[in-house]
Design an enzyme around this catalytic site. Structure first.
Site: not given
Ligand SMILES: Cc1ncc(COP(=O)(O)O)c(C=O)c1O
Length: 356
Positions: A179
């Site tokens: 990210k």
């Molecule tokens: C649009 C979106 N929502 C939710 C998430 C979930 O985040 P995490 O992978 O940190 O749980 C991500 C992460 O890739 C994402 O890109």
């Protein structure tokens, strides 16, 4: 190969991690609190609550807004599956609405038709680092008394009419390794609402405010100080990271001629988590990806299968037709746009894309 993403880890991150190790305090502690303060400042909100990842941030954001079994939450099918899963974890039903092909985001004009007496919230996703049309979303939400939980996982620092992602409703961010700001794994919830902040803090820590007195069923969704130390060091670089992503994207926008490129409307500041082209008009995306890969340009497909077409979601919600999301899932290719691209990398990417 020019990689699709490349995390930046410098001396500041290494030193910060060593300091945590030396302190002997690895679990959630003072660095997490500092990181929260810094993140809240960045988003222009009163509170930021650190969690273990973006999925848990969204899950808690929904729970703290009172979403639960019997409720419906409107969202987009064109997203990472965690957006939809976070709704399912609360016991609520995700209701997916098709997207606007120009923005890749939920089409606000289609939301009202999806509202039922059970609808409690909208969960817009600011995909690729480009915010949703918050004026339109806020208008529908206000008219029908709905909460907004923003999936800002890809959009730290993005703005709509000068306001930051995560400052319109309750925000959920991911700090996953690729990210724009990362802590390896991690998440943040943002809010201006004291009661929601308090509830999120309790829910992430077994429903506890006073040690070993549990007022509600909660989780262990805490962030470690090791992760917080990395994230905090990254915050110092965010403005620079974003500026570099913008330079890269501006260059692509000016030079790419062979395919559809992303548009940025007036009033929006994109943070280019992804730079996503469309290989349309029946041309083969697989062939384009192969050609780019064979010539040293890394690519990503975000996302090849829209959420409503994933097997277990179909089993749960039945067959649905969301034509724009289905079409774009066949057409999108993300190119490297990360801050570590060199001028030569940029030129090579453009040259190879223009050969498609
Ligand atoms: C649009 C979106 N929502 C939710 C998430 C979930 O985040 P995490 O992978 O940190 O749980 C991500 C992460 O890739 C994402 O890109």
């Amino acid at each position: 190969m020019i990689p699709i993403s490349k995390p930046y880890l410098g001396d500041a991150e290494k030193q910060a991690v060593m300091e945590v190790l030396d302190s002997g305090m690895l679990a959630s502690g003072p660095r997490t609190v500092k990181f929260e303060e810094r993140f809240a400042q960045e988003c222009g909100v009163k509170h930021a609550i650190a969690t273990s990842n973006g999925t848990t941030a969204l899950h808690l954001a929904l729970l703290a807004n009172g979403i639960g079994p019997g409720d419906e939450v409107i969202t987009t099918p064109f997203t990472f599956i965690a957006s939809v899963n976070s709704i399912l974890f609360t016991g609520a039903r995700p209701v997916m609405v098709d997207i606007d092909p120009e923005t890749f985001n939920i089409n606000p004009a289609l939301i009202e038709a999806a509202i039922t007496p059970r609808t409690k919230a909208i969960l817009p996703v600011h995909l690729y680092g480009y915010m949703c049309d918050m004026t339109a979303l806020q208008a529908v939400a206000d008219k029908h008394g709905l909460k907004i939980v923003e999936d800002a996982c890809q959009a730290v620092g993005a703005t709509y009419q000068g306001r930051k992602a995560g400052s319109f409703g309750t925000g959920g961010f991911s700090l996953y390794a690729t990210k724009n700001v990362m802590s390896g794994e991690g998440g943040m919830i943002t809010t201006n609402d004291d009661a929601i902040a308090k509830k999120c803090k309790m829910l992430r820590n077994h429903g506890m405010e006073r040690r070993y007195y549990h007022d509600m069923l909660g989780f262990n969704f805490r962030m470690t100080d090791l992760c917080a130390a990395i994230g905090l060091a990254q915050m110092d670089r965010l403005a620079d990271f974003t500026a570099k992503r913008r330079v890269n994207a501006d260059y692509f926008n000016a030079k790419i001629e062979s395919v559809l490129i992303p548009k940025v409307k007036t009033g929006y500041e994109h943070v280019w988590h992804q730079y996503t082209i469309r290989v349309d008009k029946g041309r083969s995306r697989d062939a384009a990806v192969k050609q780019l890969t064979d010539n040293g340009v890394g690519t990503g497909i975000f996302y090849p299968v829209p959420a409503h077409q994933q097997g277990y979601i179909k089993d749960l919600l039945g067959d649905m037709k969301l034509p724009m999301a289905e079409q774009l899932a066949q057409e999108v290719i993300s190119l490297p746009v990360h801050p570590l691209l060199s001028a030569e990398d940029r030129e090579k990417i453009v040259m190879e894309v223009n050969k498609l």
